[in-house]
Motif scaffolding. Structure first.
Motif: not given
Length: 337
Positions: A163-182
């Motif tokens: 997804x974009x924007x990156x999902x906000x991590x929480x109790x049930x979900x973890x996330x990490x940014x991969x890359x950025x595009x203009x």
């Protein structure tokens, strides 16, 4: 001499074949040093254990146990042999684990939910890199708006979400940014701004705007851009995919803000319009918010009854470790950087 060597090797192989079924028994005997305890651990009658030990002694050609009062103890030959038995069983167990792991990976399925803009090239690029190493797992792919992707992830219908924007991590979900595009301002090729390389949002104030629908990642990003610019856009159309949005801009029905789309339909070098006067131009935006950060999200697994399947873990690890480098070239090509 050579014939004797061949005969000797054959005898050794026969002895090995006879000993192999007895190795677990001998290994357990080495741990317990007691026939009754060994029988209980292996779930065998005591007489079966005694006969197995006697048979192993006969095959090897030396006693493995000696009587010690009312009990038994290992001979020096047995003590010398036990580390090698343990090593052999350990190697065999490692081989079994490897085969079972590969079999599990081969049978597995990986459910990925992703936004429409990632289906054309980004996600296929990641899957292709994964299949080079693990060709068997099947993928269940579901595309839609960002909100829908994250809802599927939270509900357990998806293992991973791009997804974009990156999902906000929480109790049930973890996330990490991969890359950025203009992000780019997209205008009709005969628009007054079409000859420019850059533009500010204030220069399209009041113009019909082609927006993505509510719940889409791009909608939240463009809303933030317009808040920063201090005005609301005059939304003429709400689309569910970027291809339709570009088509509307190409027909002169509005302007839009979208990820880079690569080469556009445009007039020929002499300036003559193509049939229907279709075509668009992309401009850089003068805003520090004119980008989208794309990331991977996954469900937090607590183990126990809900462990992360090996295929899912392997794909997640590849995306996180190699995804940024794999996608960097693609982002540069699409953005013209």
């Amino acid at each position: 001499m050579e014939r004797w060597k061949d005969w000797s090797t054959g005898v050794e192989h026969k002895q090995m074949a006879q000993l192999l079924p007895l190795l677990p028994l001998l290994a357990e005997l080495g741990r317990t040093q007691h026939i009754t305890a060994t029988a209980e651990v292996l779930g065998l009658p005591q007489s079966t254990v005694s006969r197995g030990i006697a048979r192993a002694s006969s095959i090897i050609g030396t006693e493995l146990l000696i009587r010690d009062g009312r009990g038994v103890r290992l001979t020096s030959a047995a003590r010398a042999l036990l580390p090698h038995i343990e090593a052999a069983l350990g190697e065999f167990q490692s081989g079994l684990d490897l085969v079972r792991h590969e079999s599990e990976v081969a049978r597995g399925r990986i459910a990925v939910s992703f936004q429409h803009t990632f289906g054309e090239a980004m996600l296929p690029l990641l899957i292709s890199a994964f299949r080079v190493r693990h060709p068997q797992p099947a993928f269940d792919l579901s595309q839609g708006a960002r909100a829908g992707c994250l809802a599927e992830l939270a509900a357990g219908a998806a293992d991973l979400a791009l997804t974009a924007p990156v999902a906000v991590p929480g109790r049930l979900i973890s996330s990490a940014a991969l890359y950025r595009e203009p992000l780019r301002l997209v205008v009709h090729h005969r628009h007054p701004l079409a000859g420019r390389r850059r533009a500010a949002l204030a220069e399209i104030r009041g113009e019909p705007f082609v927006a993505m629908g509510p719940g889409y990642g791009m909608r939240s990003l463009t809303d933030a851009l317009f808040r920063e610019a201090g005005f609301r856009p005059r939304i003429a159309f709400e689309s569910q995919d970027t291809h339709t949005a570009r088509g509307l801009v190409s027909a002169g029905l509005g302007v839009s803000i979208l990820p880079p789309g690569g080469p556009a339909s445009a007039p020929d070098p002499e300036g003559a319009a193509q049939p229907g006067d279709l075509g668009w131009v992309e401009l850089a935006l003068d805003s520090g918010l004119a980008f989208r950060e794309i990331g991977l999200a996954w469900r937090v697994r607590r183990g126990g009854a809900d462990p992360e399947p090996n295929p899912v873990r392997l794909f997640r690890e590849l995306v996180l470790s190699e995804g940024p480098a794999l996608l960097a070239g693609f982002v540069r090509e699409r953005s013209g950087a």
